[in-house]
Write an enzyme that holds these catalytic residues in place. Sequence first.
Site, PDB file in Angstrom:
ATOM      1  N   TYR A 161       0.718  -1.217   0.011  1.00 12.53           N
ATOM      2  CA  TYR A 161      -0.048   0.056   0.220  1.00 12.53           C
ATOM      3  C   TYR A 161       0.742   1.199  -0.111  1.00 12.53           C
ATOM      4  CZ  TYR A 161      -3.576   3.460   1.270  1.00 12.53           C
ATOM      5  OH  TYR A 161      -4.269   4.500   1.061  1.00 12.53           O
ATOM      6  N   ASP A 242       9.491   3.006   0.534  1.00 15.83           N
ATOM      7  CA  ASP A 242       8.267   3.723   1.151  1.00 15.83           C
ATOM      8  C   ASP A 242       8.358   3.529   2.577  1.00 15.83           C
ATOM      9  OD1 ASP A 242       5.888   4.446   2.114  1.00 15.83           O
ATOM     10  OD2 ASP A 242       4.753   3.578   0.696  1.00 15.83           O
ATOM     11  N   LYS A 269       3.270  10.862   7.268  1.00 18.17           N
ATOM     12  CA  LYS A 269       2.629  10.992   8.534  1.00 18.17           C
ATOM     13  C   LYS A 269       3.360  11.441   9.731  1.00 18.17           C
ATOM     14  CE  LYS A 269       0.481   6.441   7.526  1.00 18.17           C
ATOM     15  NZ  LYS A 269      -0.931   6.471   7.478  1.00 18.17           N
TER      16      LYS A 269
HETATM   17  C1  PLP Z   1       3.247   2.510   3.595  1.00 17.31           C
HETATM   18  C2  PLP Z   1       2.352   3.802   3.252  1.00 17.31           C
HETATM   19  N1  PLP Z   1       2.582   4.427   2.016  1.00 17.31           N
HETATM   20  C3  PLP Z   1       1.835   5.420   1.731  1.00 17.31           C
HETATM   21  C4  PLP Z   1       0.610   5.773   2.557  1.00 17.31           C
HETATM   22  C5  PLP Z   1      -0.116   7.003   1.890  1.00 17.31           C
HETATM   23  O1  PLP Z   1       0.038   8.077   2.713  1.00 17.31           O
HETATM   24  P1  PLP Z   1      -1.232   9.050   2.917  1.00 17.31           P
HETATM   25  O2  PLP Z   1      -2.318   8.498   3.370  1.00 17.31           O
HETATM   26  O3  PLP Z   1      -0.448  10.153   3.824  1.00 17.31           O
HETATM   27  O4  PLP Z   1      -1.582   9.572   1.312  1.00 17.31           O
HETATM   28  C6  PLP Z   1       0.385   4.920   3.615  1.00 17.31           C
HETATM   29  C7  PLP Z   1      -0.839   5.396   4.582  1.00 17.31           C
HETATM   30  O5  PLP Z   1      -1.201   4.670   5.146  1.00 17.31           O
HETATM   31  C8  PLP Z   1       1.177   4.073   3.869  1.00 17.31           C
HETATM   32  O6  PLP Z   1       1.147   3.256   5.206  1.00 17.31           O
END
Ligand code: PLP
Length: 428
Positions: A161, A242, A269
């Site tokens: 994700y 990521d 975050k």
């Molecule tokens: C690993 C990861 N990447 C990207 C995102 C996306 O971040 P955002 O919700 O700030 O768009 C999340 C959100 O939970 C995440 O857990």
Amino acid sequence: MTFYAGTLTSELARAEQGYRDRTPQSATAQARAARVMPGGNTRSSLWAAPYPLSITSGSGCRITDADGHEYVDFLGEFTAGIFGHTCPALERALTEAHRGGFGLSSHTPYEADLAEELAARFPSIDLLRFANSGTEANLMALTAARLVTGRDRIVVFAGGYHGGVLTFGAGNAPVNIPFEFAVLPYNDLQAVAQEFAAAGDRIAAVLVEPMQGAGGCVVGTPAFLQGLRTLCDDSGALLIFDEVQTARMAPGGAQERLGITPDMTTLGKIFGGGLAFGAFGGKAEVMARFDPSHPEAIPHAGTFNNNRLTMAAGLEAVRHHLTPGALEALFERGEVFREALNARFSAQGGAFHVTGMGSIMNIHAVAEDPAVRRDRLRLLHFHMMERGYYFAARGLIALSFPLGEAERADFLDTLDTVLAAGRASSEF
Ligand SMILES: Cc1ncc(COP(=O)(O)O)c(C=O)c1O
């Protein structure tokens, strides 16, 4: 087994009715919201049947719902809420930035201050840019990789994700951006090696979470992640970590713990100090392409990219809260808590187990039948909420700084009671 499943089903119905009886104001809030938002929802991950709680306030590690019930929050805003729900120092930083004026139509010193702090922490980051979300950070990192390499194909992993339009929980989701994705099994280096053998000269990037967060806290093996590094080195593809969730694992994120340096890193975050935030960064030769004084610069606009309030909160967070000592201690607390959970689960029959890294973890129900797994987890979730403990319906737990020893010990004891009762009545 039939009897067992029957007990589970009837107990689940009873627990759901108990939830409805206890939370009429949340039901009312949901019905009201549904008149102006589809399903009353504006953030899919919050949905849980029959309706999610309407939370009216929070303080420290506690939240209160619309019916006045208090819960100890073990979810911590899906990992973004590491500071708890109130933090006087963040409040002061925000107030100060607000007093000095926000929306100033240009650069302010905060953004370079925050960029310096982050670049100093992550060896993979020479230069970085800010965005408004983790999703956007990943979109821009992928875009940079495609433009810099002149290639189109992106390797991602099933269960991964990376944002609302980069979601691979069940293959390449229809909502995803129309990039050319190869969705491969996570932790399967052989599959990635085959992909590179077949299409290496077309692969722009490998985008990977060191631990799949939304995918259930599945930890990447060091051999797999190191193998990705080697395959990218050999083929000229960019390795993008990521670290939107895993950045909290050490001052320099999970990559510091692993000793692997990706070409690019995406963040989100926690580094916004509680406000909407994203950042992507990497090697100077890649990121320099964004220099707007360059005639062929890659554009990356965004009204709120350098939002003064976000930058101020992020700076306060990085300098005074996300300190090496605080992150190390939180990591250790998480490791101990996860082990304690697993010890309780196995002592109580092994109907559940927990996976994760440091302070982020996921409870999974253990059963062959996916329907039994789903119902067991739902039942545990209802039982724990009834007793004043909040975590994600999908089993996610993310510890926050204010969540103390006493709260963690009480959670474990309550869990024991719930599991013992569930075993006695054949629910678990
Ligand atoms: C690993 C990861 N990447 C990207 C995102 C996306 O971040 P955002 O919700 O700030 O768009 C999340 C959100 O939970 C995440 O857990």
